[in-house]
Design a protein around this motif. Structure first.
Motif, short mmCIF file in Angstrom:
data_model
loop_
_atom_site.label_atom_id
_atom_site.label_comp_id
_atom_site.label_asym_id
_atom_site.label_seq_id
_atom_site.Cartn_x
_atom_site.Cartn_y
_atom_site.Cartn_z
N ALA A 112 0.83 -1.20 0.00
CA ALA A 112 0.00 0.00 0.00
C ALA A 112 0.87 1.25 0.00
O ALA A 112 1.96 1.28 0.55
CB ALA A 112 -0.92 0.01 1.22
N THR A 113 0.36 2.29 -0.62
CA THR A 113 1.01 3.60 -0.55
C THR A 113 0.36 4.40 0.58
O THR A 113 -0.87 4.47 0.66
CB THR A 113 0.85 4.36 -1.87
OG1 THR A 113 1.51 3.61 -2.91
CG2 THR A 113 1.48 5.75 -1.80
N ALA A 165 5.14 12.98 2.59
CA ALA A 165 5.28 12.38 1.26
C ALA A 165 4.69 10.97 1.26
O ALA A 165 4.59 10.32 2.31
CB ALA A 165 6.75 12.33 0.86
N ASP A 166 4.32 10.53 0.07
CA ASP A 166 3.81 9.16 -0.09
C ASP A 166 4.97 8.17 -0.05
O ASP A 166 6.04 8.40 -0.64
CB ASP A 166 3.07 9.02 -1.42
CG ASP A 166 1.70 9.67 -1.40
OD1 ASP A 166 1.16 9.86 -0.30
OD2 ASP A 166 1.18 9.99 -2.49
N VAL A 167 4.74 7.07 0.67
CA VAL A 167 5.73 6.01 0.82
C VAL A 167 5.03 4.69 0.53
O VAL A 167 3.85 4.52 0.83
CB VAL A 167 6.30 6.00 2.27
CG1 VAL A 167 7.28 4.85 2.46
CG2 VAL A 167 6.97 7.33 2.59
N LYS A 168 5.75 3.74 -0.05
CA LYS A 168 5.18 2.43 -0.34
C LYS A 168 5.52 1.48 0.80
O LYS A 168 6.68 1.36 1.20
CB LYS A 168 5.72 1.88 -1.66
CG LYS A 168 4.91 0.71 -2.22
CD LYS A 168 5.39 0.33 -3.60
CE LYS A 168 4.58 -0.80 -4.22
NZ LYS A 168 3.20 -0.43 -4.54
N GLY A 207 -7.49 4.06 1.32
CA GLY A 207 -8.05 2.88 0.69
C GLY A 207 -7.79 1.59 1.43
O GLY A 207 -8.13 0.50 0.94
N VAL A 208 -7.18 1.67 2.61
CA VAL A 208 -6.94 0.47 3.43
C VAL A 208 -7.96 0.47 4.56
O VAL A 208 -7.94 1.32 5.44
CB VAL A 208 -5.51 0.45 4.01
CG1 VAL A 208 -5.34 -0.71 4.99
CG2 VAL A 208 -4.48 0.36 2.89
N THR A 215 -7.27 3.94 6.84
CA THR A 215 -6.76 3.63 8.18
C THR A 215 -5.62 4.59 8.49
O THR A 215 -4.72 4.79 7.66
CB THR A 215 -6.26 2.18 8.26
OG1 THR A 215 -7.37 1.29 8.04
CG2 THR A 215 -5.66 1.88 9.64
N VAL A 216 -5.67 5.19 9.67
CA VAL A 216 -4.61 6.10 10.11
C VAL A 216 -3.93 5.47 11.34
O VAL A 216 -4.61 4.98 12.25
CB VAL A 216 -5.18 7.48 10.48
CG1 VAL A 216 -4.09 8.40 11.03
CG2 VAL A 216 -5.85 8.12 9.26
#
Length: 273
Positions: free
Chosen positions: A171-172, A182-185, A203-204, A229-230
């Protein structure tokens, strides 16, 4: 189902024949305790402040109509500090349940000019805690919002906690600890906490399992509505009691919900020990 008072605030206490219980403050519609299997599953800070326009630190703050600082409103919106919530109804059959309601008024419209109706239910079922958060657009124009249940799950030692979901793998996520964020994978289906964390997994949702917090794991089931989800931890902050909680939040954070006039949206979170 008992109307009671704690820390100077009116509250509703739900008890189940199994021995489980839940305490919900009417102020802020704040679920502050869930005892199940003899263990308190929610964390509330020993320095928490109650009422007076303050957000209660711990339990399950309701963030709406804005998640975090994503907009012009106060951080996490205004319903987590509202004294205008009221008990709409309580019931004991089939399970102990309370439904709280908040509707717009002159005060809310100064911050957020749109009419709305919120209903939030907490139910103690045989084998789980169930919550439903329902937003209805009572306006004549569209209503957009983000939000979350900013749940503080208690743990004996955060260093032993693992947060697992198959959807985490690959997931990103937005890593808000980076500067700039920033977005991380994600490389794994498991999150462990060893440094401060503030991550939004867009989206998770579905089932997220919290292991190592207590003797038995918890499964957080986001079956309807909540799409993100956070995960948040102020790891290392002794003043916040970081060792004894982790926030795994059922959220609608990445993309706002947009409701046409008369439409409603429901976010359902169930927790199974």
């Amino acid at each position: 189902v008992e109307q009671t008072s704690r820390n100077g605030l009116p509250a509703v206490l739900l008890t189940h024949a199994s021995g489980s219980s839940a305490l919900i403050y009417i102020y802020a519609a704040h679920l502050a305790s869930w005892v199940c299997g003899g263990a308190e599953r929610l964390f509330v800070s020993s320095t928490a402040e109650y009422g007076g326009g303050k957000a209660i630190r711990g339990g399950v703050p309701v963030c709406w109509p804005q998640f975090a600082g994503r907009g012009a409103l106060p951080k996490h919106g205004f319903v987590r500090t509202s004294d205008k919530w009221r008990v709409l109804r309580t019931s004991t059959e089939p399970y102990p349940c309370v439904v709280l309601e908040l509707v717009d008024d002159d005060e809310t419209r100064r911050l957020f000019p749109q009419p709305f109706k919120l209903q939030y239910s907490v139910t103690l079922e045989d084998d789980r805690l169930a919550t439903d958060f329902c937003v209805t657009n009572t306006d004549s124009k569209p209503l957009s919002f983000t939000g979350a249940l900013h749940t503080y799950w208690s743990c004996d030692d955060i260093d032993k906690v693992a947060i697992k979901a198959p959807a985490f793998a690959g997931a990103t996520y937005l890593d808000k600890m980076l500067s700039p964020p920033a977005d991380v994978k994600s490389a794994s289906d498991t999150i462990s906490i060893g440094a401060p964390v503030d991550s939004v997994y867009a989206g998770v949702s579905g089932d997220v399992v919290l292991e190592g917090a207590h003797a038995s794991p918890l499964t957080i089931k986001n079956s309807v509505g909540w799409s993100d989800t956070v995960v948040w931890s102020p790891y290392g902050d002794e003043g916040m009691g970081y060792k004894n909680f982790v926030c795994v939040e059922s959220a609608q954070a990445a993309t706002p919900v947009k409701l046409e006039p008369g439409e409603y949206w429901t976010g359902a979170m169930e927790v199974v020990p």
